[in-house]
Write a protein that holds these residues in place. Structure first.
Motif, PDB file in Angstrom:
ATOM      1  N   GLY A   6      -4.777  10.027 -43.368  1.00  0.00           N
ATOM      2  CA  GLY A   6      -5.888   9.480 -42.602  1.00  0.00           C
ATOM      3  C   GLY A   6      -6.513   8.298 -43.302  1.00  0.00           C
ATOM      4  O   GLY A   6      -6.003   7.770 -44.276  1.00  0.00           O
ATOM      5  N   ILE A   7      -7.655   7.912 -42.781  1.00  0.00           N
ATOM      6  CA  ILE A   7      -8.388   6.764 -43.308  1.00  0.00           C
ATOM      7  C   ILE A   7      -8.984   7.121 -44.667  1.00  0.00           C
ATOM      8  O   ILE A   7      -9.464   8.235 -44.861  1.00  0.00           O
ATOM      9  N   ASP A   8      -8.954   6.171 -45.584  1.00  0.00           N
ATOM     10  CA  ASP A   8      -9.553   6.377 -46.895  1.00  0.00           C
ATOM     11  C   ASP A   8     -10.995   6.843 -46.715  1.00  0.00           C
ATOM     12  O   ASP A   8     -11.739   6.285 -45.901  1.00  0.00           O
TER      13      ASP A   8
ATOM     14  N   GLU B  67     -15.035  14.815 -40.212  1.00  0.00           N
ATOM     15  CA  GLU B  67     -13.781  15.159 -40.896  1.00  0.00           C
ATOM     16  C   GLU B  67     -13.967  16.376 -41.811  1.00  0.00           C
ATOM     17  O   GLU B  67     -13.119  17.262 -41.851  1.00  0.00           O
TER      18      GLU B  67
ATOM     19  N   GLU C  56     -13.896   4.461 -46.534  1.00  0.00           N
ATOM     20  CA  GLU C  56     -13.975   3.575 -45.377  1.00  0.00           C
ATOM     21  C   GLU C  56     -14.541   4.257 -44.138  1.00  0.00           C
ATOM     22  O   GLU C  56     -14.797   3.600 -43.135  1.00  0.00           O
ATOM     23  N   LEU C  57     -14.734   5.556 -44.183  1.00  0.00           N
ATOM     24  CA  LEU C  57     -15.263   6.281 -43.036  1.00  0.00           C
ATOM     25  C   LEU C  57     -16.765   6.049 -42.897  1.00  0.00           C
ATOM     26  O   LEU C  57     -17.480   5.951 -43.894  1.00  0.00           O
ATOM     27  N   SER C  58     -17.232   6.006 -41.659  1.00  0.00           N
ATOM     28  CA  SER C  58     -18.681   5.971 -41.435  1.00  0.00           C
ATOM     29  C   SER C  58     -19.245   7.321 -41.864  1.00  0.00           C
ATOM     30  O   SER C  58     -18.503   8.299 -42.018  1.00  0.00           O
TER      31      SER C  58
ATOM     32  N   THR D 225      -2.890   9.955 -49.445  1.00  0.00           N
ATOM     33  CA  THR D 225      -4.033  10.108 -48.563  1.00  0.00           C
ATOM     34  C   THR D 225      -3.548  10.270 -47.135  1.00  0.00           C
ATOM     35  O   THR D 225      -2.694   9.527 -46.677  1.00  0.00           O
TER      36      THR D 225
ATOM     37  N   ASP E 224     -18.332   9.919 -39.256  1.00  0.00           N
ATOM     38  CA  ASP E 224     -16.915  10.289 -39.305  1.00  0.00           C
ATOM     39  C   ASP E 224     -16.606  11.144 -40.523  1.00  0.00           C
ATOM     40  O   ASP E 224     -15.811  12.081 -40.449  1.00  0.00           O
TER      41      ASP E 224
ATOM     42  N   ARG F 190      -7.056  16.403 -49.335  1.00  0.00           N
ATOM     43  CA  ARG F 190      -7.915  15.682 -48.394  1.00  0.00           C
ATOM     44  C   ARG F 190      -9.348  16.231 -48.462  1.00  0.00           C
ATOM     45  O   ARG F 190     -10.309  15.463 -48.440  1.00  0.00           O
TER      46      ARG F 190
END
Length: 75
Positions: free
Chosen positions: A5-7, A19, A10-12, A3, A15, A45
């Motif tokens: 970046g952020i999982d 992305e 877990e993104l808002s 992965t 976000d 991704r």
């Protein structure tokens, strides 16, 4: 799968959409000019984020003009 970046989970919501828009905006450049590794990472991704979006929004709005019937109406 690695992965970057952020999982996605877990993104808002904001976000996640940001992305996704960024990845879609850079897809052609990565496809035509990126290395094999860059393309594989980009694809991975994108799949991760799209899967998360569909999980959150299974009843997302569908533009009727994006369906076959809508396309036929434009003709």
């Amino acid at each position: 799968m690695t992965t970057m970046g952020i999982d996605a989970g877990e993104l808002s919501d904001d976000d996640l959409v940001r992305e996704l828009r960024q990845l879609h905006a850079t897809r052609s450049e990565t496809f035509f000019h990126g290395s094999d590794d860059a393309l594989a990472t980009h694809t991975s991704r994108t799949d991760e984020l799209e899967t998360e979006y569909l999980r959150r929004y299974p009843e997302r709005e569908i533009d009727p003009m994006r369906l076959r019937e809508g396309a036929r109406q434009r003709s």
